[in-house]
Design an enzyme around this catalytic site. Structure first.
Site, PDB file in Angstrom:
ATOM      1  N   LYS A   1      -0.896   7.305   6.897  1.00 27.56           N
ATOM      2  CA  LYS A   1      -0.843   9.275   6.269  1.00 27.56           C
ATOM      3  C   LYS A   1      -1.582   9.884   6.583  1.00 27.56           C
ATOM      4  O   LYS A   1      -3.388   9.944   7.124  1.00 27.56           O
ATOM      5  CB  LYS A   1      -0.915   8.566   4.927  1.00 27.56           C
ATOM      6  CG  LYS A   1      -0.070   7.757   3.814  1.00 27.56           C
ATOM      7  CD  LYS A   1       0.138   7.943   2.392  1.00 27.56           C
ATOM      8  CE  LYS A   1       0.394   7.716   1.481  1.00 27.56           C
ATOM      9  NZ  LYS A   1       2.318   8.344   1.603  1.00 27.56           N
TER      10      LYS A   1
ATOM     11  N   ARG B   1      20.312 -12.344   7.883  1.00 28.61           N
ATOM     12  CA  ARG B   1      21.584 -13.042   7.370  1.00 28.61           C
ATOM     13  C   ARG B   1      22.948 -12.366   7.141  1.00 28.61           C
ATOM     14  O   ARG B   1      23.947 -12.710   7.203  1.00 28.61           O
ATOM     15  CB  ARG B   1      21.097 -13.908   5.681  1.00 28.61           C
ATOM     16  CG  ARG B   1      19.779 -14.899   6.372  1.00 28.61           C
ATOM     17  CD  ARG B   1      19.559 -15.361   4.716  1.00 28.61           C
ATOM     18  NE  ARG B   1      19.419 -14.077   3.368  1.00 28.61           N
ATOM     19  CZ  ARG B   1      18.506 -14.622   2.832  1.00 28.61           C
ATOM     20  NH1 ARG B   1      18.214 -15.131   1.925  1.00 28.61           N
ATOM     21  NH2 ARG B   1      18.577 -13.210   1.027  1.00 28.61           N
TER      22      ARG B   1
ATOM     23  N   GLU C   1       1.706   6.244 -10.393  1.00 28.43           N
ATOM     24  CA  GLU C   1       3.593   6.317 -10.501  1.00 28.43           C
ATOM     25  C   GLU C   1       4.286   5.651 -12.354  1.00 28.43           C
ATOM     26  O   GLU C   1       3.411   6.010 -12.384  1.00 28.43           O
ATOM     27  CB  GLU C   1       3.664   4.849  -9.729  1.00 28.43           C
ATOM     28  CG  GLU C   1       3.684   4.451  -8.822  1.00 28.43           C
ATOM     29  CD  GLU C   1       4.246   3.097  -8.560  1.00 28.43           C
ATOM     30  OE1 GLU C   1       4.982   2.819  -7.654  1.00 28.43           O
ATOM     31  OE2 GLU C   1       3.319   1.906  -8.343  1.00 28.43           O
TER      32      GLU C   1
ATOM     33  N   HIS D   1       0.847   1.005   4.849  1.00 30.24           N
ATOM     34  CA  HIS D   1       1.019   1.898   5.298  1.00 30.24           C
ATOM     35  C   HIS D   1       0.509   3.624   5.027  1.00 30.24           C
ATOM     36  O   HIS D   1      -0.108   4.570   5.214  1.00 30.24           O
ATOM     37  CB  HIS D   1       2.583   2.292   4.993  1.00 30.24           C
ATOM     38  CG  HIS D   1       2.725   2.692   3.364  1.00 30.24           C
ATOM     39  ND1 HIS D   1       3.525   1.965   2.690  1.00 30.24           N
ATOM     40  CD2 HIS D   1       2.786   4.059   2.931  1.00 30.24           C
ATOM     41  CE1 HIS D   1       3.550   2.013   1.091  1.00 30.24           C
ATOM     42  NE2 HIS D   1       2.733   3.934   1.918  1.00 30.24           N
TER      43      HIS D   1
ATOM     44  N   LYS E   1       3.223  -5.536   4.161  1.00 28.08           N
ATOM     45  CA  LYS E   1       2.289  -6.260   2.615  1.00 28.08           C
ATOM     46  C   LYS E   1       3.635  -6.703   2.441  1.00 28.08           C
ATOM     47  O   LYS E   1       4.656  -6.625   2.332  1.00 28.08           O
ATOM     48  CB  LYS E   1       1.989  -5.185   2.240  1.00 28.08           C
ATOM     49  CG  LYS E   1       2.724  -4.521   1.500  1.00 28.08           C
ATOM     50  CD  LYS E   1       2.161  -3.296   0.487  1.00 28.08           C
ATOM     51  CE  LYS E   1       2.871  -3.215  -1.061  1.00 28.08           C
ATOM     52  NZ  LYS E   1       2.591  -2.548  -1.886  1.00 28.08           N
TER      53      LYS E   1
ATOM     54  N   LYS F   1       1.556   1.933 -12.680  1.00 25.52           N
ATOM     55  CA  LYS F   1       3.313   2.413 -13.167  1.00 25.52           C
ATOM     56  C   LYS F   1       3.878   3.102 -14.443  1.00 25.52           C
ATOM     57  O   LYS F   1       2.698   3.065 -15.954  1.00 25.52           O
ATOM     58  CB  LYS F   1       4.239   1.503 -13.378  1.00 25.52           C
ATOM     59  CG  LYS F   1       4.177   0.414 -12.271  1.00 25.52           C
ATOM     60  CD  LYS F   1       5.015  -0.252 -11.595  1.00 25.52           C
ATOM     61  CE  LYS F   1       4.846  -0.477 -10.230  1.00 25.52           C
ATOM     62  NZ  LYS F   1       5.475   0.160  -8.931  1.00 25.52           N
TER      63      LYS F   1
ATOM     64  N   HIS G   1      -3.737  -0.919  -0.477  1.00 29.07           N
ATOM     65  CA  HIS G   1      -3.740   1.099  -0.203  1.00 29.07           C
ATOM     66  C   HIS G   1      -5.099   1.177  -1.367  1.00 29.07           C
ATOM     67  O   HIS G   1      -5.969   1.910  -0.628  1.00 29.07           O
ATOM     68  CB  HIS G   1      -2.927   1.542  -1.148  1.00 29.07           C
ATOM     69  CG  HIS G   1      -1.504   1.424  -1.310  1.00 29.07           C
ATOM     70  ND1 HIS G   1      -1.055   0.441   0.068  1.00 29.07           N
ATOM     71  CD2 HIS G   1      -0.229   0.913  -1.756  1.00 29.07           C
ATOM     72  CE1 HIS G   1       0.311   0.242   0.401  1.00 29.07           C
ATOM     73  NE2 HIS G   1       0.795   0.628  -0.803  1.00 29.07           N
TER      74      HIS G   1
ATOM     75  N   ASP H   1      -0.311  -5.566  -5.811  1.00 27.65           N
ATOM     76  CA  ASP H   1       0.333  -4.837  -4.808  1.00 27.65           C
ATOM     77  C   ASP H   1      -0.555  -3.728  -4.995  1.00 27.65           C
ATOM     78  O   ASP H   1       0.183  -2.776  -3.725  1.00 27.65           O
ATOM     79  CB  ASP H   1       1.042  -4.494  -5.708  1.00 27.65           C
ATOM     80  CG  ASP H   1       2.641  -3.834  -5.613  1.00 27.65           C
ATOM     81  OD1 ASP H   1       3.407  -4.473  -5.250  1.00 27.65           O
ATOM     82  OD2 ASP H   1       2.747  -2.819  -6.105  1.00 27.65           O
TER      83      ASP H   1
HETATM   84  P1  NDP Z   1      13.617  -6.218   0.126  1.00 29.07           P
HETATM   85  O1  NDP Z   1      13.872  -7.088  -0.438  1.00 29.07           O
HETATM   86  O2  NDP Z   1      15.234  -5.264   1.042  1.00 29.07           O
HETATM   87  O3  NDP Z   1      14.373  -7.304   1.389  1.00 29.07           O
HETATM   88  C1  NDP Z   1      14.470  -6.802   3.052  1.00 29.07           C
HETATM   89  C2  NDP Z   1      15.571  -7.983   3.179  1.00 29.07           C
HETATM   90  O4  NDP Z   1      15.396  -9.060   3.587  1.00 29.07           O
HETATM   91  C3  NDP Z   1      16.816  -8.170   2.564  1.00 29.07           C
HETATM   92  O5  NDP Z   1      17.714  -7.026   2.889  1.00 29.07           O
HETATM   93  C4  NDP Z   1      17.179  -9.398   2.411  1.00 29.07           C
HETATM   94  O6  NDP Z   1      18.142  -9.117   4.042  1.00 29.07           O
HETATM   95  C5  NDP Z   1      15.995 -10.648   3.185  1.00 29.07           C
HETATM   96  N1  NDP Z   1      16.101 -11.094   1.399  1.00 29.07           N
HETATM   97  C6  NDP Z   1      16.168 -10.546   0.223  1.00 29.07           C
HETATM   98  N2  NDP Z   1      14.956 -11.445   0.134  1.00 29.07           N
HETATM   99  C7  NDP Z   1      15.470 -12.873   0.790  1.00 29.07           C
HETATM  100  C8  NDP Z   1      14.927 -13.642   0.252  1.00 29.07           C
HETATM  101  N3  NDP Z   1      14.410 -14.578  -1.025  1.00 29.07           N
HETATM  102  N4  NDP Z   1      14.686 -14.776   0.886  1.00 29.07           N
HETATM  103  C9  NDP Z   1      15.397 -14.748   2.733  1.00 29.07           C
HETATM  104  N5  NDP Z   1      15.166 -13.180   2.553  1.00 29.07           N
HETATM  105  C10 NDP Z   1      15.667 -11.996   1.860  1.00 29.07           C
HETATM  106  O7  NDP Z   1      13.201  -5.744   0.261  1.00 29.07           O
HETATM  107  P2  NDP Z   1      12.278  -4.531   1.441  1.00 29.07           P
HETATM  108  O8  NDP Z   1      13.132  -3.866   2.608  1.00 29.07           O
HETATM  109  O9  NDP Z   1      11.806  -3.542   0.537  1.00 29.07           O
HETATM  110  O10 NDP Z   1      11.189  -4.741   1.899  1.00 29.07           O
HETATM  111  C11 NDP Z   1      10.720  -5.498   3.206  1.00 29.07           C
HETATM  112  C12 NDP Z   1       9.129  -5.986   3.356  1.00 29.07           C
HETATM  113  O11 NDP Z   1       8.643  -4.585   3.235  1.00 29.07           O
HETATM  114  C13 NDP Z   1       8.628  -6.632   1.635  1.00 29.07           C
HETATM  115  O12 NDP Z   1       7.886  -7.664   2.464  1.00 29.07           O
HETATM  116  C14 NDP Z   1       8.077  -5.468   0.956  1.00 29.07           C
HETATM  117  O13 NDP Z   1       7.088  -6.134   0.443  1.00 29.07           O
HETATM  118  C15 NDP Z   1       7.782  -4.787   2.194  1.00 29.07           C
HETATM  119  N6  NDP Z   1       7.590  -2.932   1.309  1.00 29.07           N
HETATM  120  C16 NDP Z   1       8.018  -2.351   1.009  1.00 29.07           C
HETATM  121  C17 NDP Z   1       8.347  -1.457   0.461  1.00 29.07           C
HETATM  122  C18 NDP Z   1       9.791  -0.375   0.247  1.00 29.07           C
HETATM  123  O14 NDP Z   1       9.705   0.640  -0.441  1.00 29.07           O
HETATM  124  N7  NDP Z   1      10.587  -0.907  -0.031  1.00 29.07           N
HETATM  125  C19 NDP Z   1       7.145  -0.645   0.790  1.00 29.07           C
HETATM  126  C20 NDP Z   1       5.936  -1.443   0.900  1.00 29.07           C
HETATM  127  C21 NDP Z   1       6.224  -2.901   1.534  1.00 29.07           C
HETATM  128  P3  NDP Z   1      19.136 -10.547   4.268  1.00 29.07           P
HETATM  129  O15 NDP Z   1      19.854 -11.250   3.016  1.00 29.07           O
HETATM  130  O16 NDP Z   1      20.802 -10.070   4.921  1.00 29.07           O
HETATM  131  O17 NDP Z   1      18.591 -11.676   5.231  1.00 29.07           O
END
Ligand code: NDP
Length: 513
Positions: free
Chosen positions: A190, A47, A224, A186, A156, A350, A248, A243
């Site tokens: 590994k 977005r 962690e 993920h 996930k 954690k 995992h 979680d």
């Molecule tokens: P983010 O919270 O960074 O969200 C990713 C993008 O989604 C944001 O940049 C935003 O983009 C959009 N977003 C965030 N919140 C909302 C909302 N409430 N409604 C709609 N769009 C939203 O997540 P991550 O990148 O950390 O993780 C992405 C997925 O991967 C999740 O499902 C997470 O559980 C999973 N995950 C993440 C890990 C990590 O290390 N980060 C590890 C394992 C799994 P925009 O506003 O530009 O649309």
């Protein structure tokens, strides 16, 4: 090595943390390894307002900062960057998805991606449903007669209980079909985790002793050293069990416990993993959520430096009266012939004492007859330790004689360290998993029934905890969780072996007479 067909990789949530830290660097590493198809395009979708140029700049910076290998290879990234673009849109908007579809059709013409699409859902779970529905509505995204493919990788958490996982599965099957769905965990990408299968099934020595007769118990720790950070809002609705354990830890357990598959293909391996989950003896809540099989904990204030906290309830986004667990420990039994009566102890949390992911398979002690008269105490049982992170490798603990004229016995380690042995750093899990999805190999992804069978084990525990008026046990940051987590295993005459809990093995003195 399979070759990936021309394709477009579309990352939903392109502005997010996962995309920057893991996905874009993984694409760069695949390009460096020459594993990307010649005709490949990367399309970011989110977005946030961004131009193609802004997005390219973000991706370049992400690679420079987070790529596994250094130095940054400009030529490799330049080639990908040429074919990188950004589409701004809402996740559930019909019009925005139409814009994306037009963009992809244009790329099929200009870049030769042949209608093949890999959609990566790297967004919070509340967006999964609208994205899947919009993709499904557009016929161009369904596998058609043209021979092109459309696949979806879904991050996930996959549901928050059995009912929500089922409904997500139904939605995916309706819009894509199971063969096109890649549910990611993920951990499965590994190297050491994959190596568990090789270790078990490519070595004849393990199979005869890999059962209740020779194995005393199995323990798995995923710990962690930090807290929930900026993810408090999400975590408070999830907790450690959902979680970490449902995905995992259960995946690690399944690889330890599964029967040998009839073939090393996706169907055979996943069939065996499902059977493990289906064989787990149900754990119910117990009186007021307390039983001898589960422990839930929550961290209090404490810690030092980077690991200092005012306590879980004071974290941003967390309910001040929260009963969400930041620590979970479980003892469970897999009721099949191989594992009859063998406990599996699992724990995660954690703000624990050390960051690690390890599996320890503890074998039964050797019969006492030979050494009992001569030695001051029983010899040590053998341990097989699978180290998943931070170090990757496998360690065998065996008994050996200490050099010298007396018979002194010490537990010694035979170590296989991935990096030292192969002189390469192991690839990031996401590299392998994105490549597998591009080539259509589902082996390292979770199947629908697998996710559901895992939730079927977790649900009754969650329900027991939800009904309990007893709050989670408190534990101080930097420790190994609440005291009851120690009791869980120590009441069985065993102890946690990882995480600084293992005193250096003493030498056992024996006489030769
Ligand atoms: P983010 O919270 O960074 O969200 C990713 C993008 O989604 C944001 O940049 C935003 O983009 C959009 N977003 C965030 N919140 C909302 C909302 N409430 N409604 C709609 N769009 C939203 O997540 P991550 O990148 O950390 O993780 C992405 C997925 O991967 C999740 O499902 C997470 O559980 C999973 N995950 C993440 C890990 C990590 O290390 N980060 C590890 C394992 C799994 P925009 O506003 O530009 O649309």
């Amino acid at each position: 090595m399979p070759i990936a067909a021309p394709c477009a990789l579309v990352i939903f949530g392109a502005s997010g943390d996962l995309a920057k830290r893991k996905l874009i660097p993984a694409i760069y590493e695949l390009a460096k390894e020459k594993l990307l198809p010649e005709k490949f395009v990367l399309v970011g979708y989110a977005r946030s307002p961004m131009t193609d140029e802004d997005y390219r700049k973000e991706c370049r910076e992400a690679v420079q900062q987070f790529a596994r290998t250094k130095p940054f290879d400009v030529a490799v990234w330049d080639r990908i960057e040429k074919n990188t673009s950004y589409v701004q849109g809402d996740y559930g908007s019909v019009d925005d998805h139409a814009k994306l579809a037009d963009h992809l059709t244009g790329l099929d013409q200009s870049a030769g991606t042949a209608g093949n699409r890999l959609f990566y859902l790297s967004t919070p779970p509340n967006t999964f449903e609208p994205i899947i529905e919009r993709l499904g509505e557009r016929q161009t995204h369904q596998t058609g007669d043209s021979g092109s493919w459309q696949r979806v990788i879904i991050e996930k958490p996959f549901g928050r209980d059995l009912a929500s996982a089922k409904s997500l599965n139904q939605l995916l099957v309706k819009n894509f079909g199971e063969k096109q769905v890649f549910r990611i965990d993920h951990y499965l990408g590994k190297e050491t985790v994959q190596n568990m299968m090789v270790m078990r099934f490519a070595n004849a020595m393990f199979e005869p002793i890999w059962n209740y007769k020779y194995i005393d118990h199995v323990q798995i720790t995923v710990s962690e050293t930090l807290g929930v950070g900026s993810r408090g809002g999400y975590y408070d609705k999830s907790g450690a069990l959902r979680d970490m354990v449902q995905n995992h830890i259960f995946q690690l357990m399944a690889l330890v416990a599964m029967e040998p598959p009839v073939a090393l293909d996706a169907r055979s391996i996943r069939d065996e993993k499902v059977k493990v989950f289906q064989s787990i003896r149900p754990i119910r809540g117990g009186a007021n959520g307390v039983n001898d099989f589960t422990v839930r904990g929550q961290y209090t204030a404490g810690g030092e430096d980077k690991a200092k906290t005012d306590g879980y309830k004071k974290e941003k986004g967390v309910d001040p009266n929260s009963t969400t667990e930041t620590f979970a420990a479980i003892k469970l039994f897999i009721d099949n012939w191989r594992w009859s009566g063998t406990p599996f102890y699992l724990r995660t949390g954690k703000y624990l004492g050390e960051k690690l992911s390890e599996v320890v398979v503890r074998f039964r002690s050797p019969p006492l007859t030979l050494f009992q008269k001569q030695c001051e105490s029983p010899v040590f049982p053998n341990d097989l330790i699978v180290k998943v992170q931070p170090e990757e490798g496998i360690s065998w603990r065996l008994n050996g004689k200490v050099p010298g004229g007396t018979l002194n016995i010490k537990s010694v380690a035979l170590d296989f360290n991935y990096e030292e042995t192969f002189h390469v750093e192991s690839p990031e899990a996401y590299e392998r998993l994105i490549f597998d999805a591009m080539t259509g190999d589902q082996t390292l992804f979770i199947r629908a029934d697998e996710a559901e069978a895992a939730w079927a084990v977790i649900d009754p525990i969650e329900q027991g905890w939800a009904q309990s008026t007893r709050p989670p046990e408190e534990y101080a940051p930097g420790t190994w969780g609440p005291k009851r987590a120690m009791d869980l295993i120590e009441n069985d005459g065993r102890r946690w072996l990882q995480g600084g809990n293992e005193a250096p093995d003493p030498v056992i003195a024996c006489s030769l007479q």
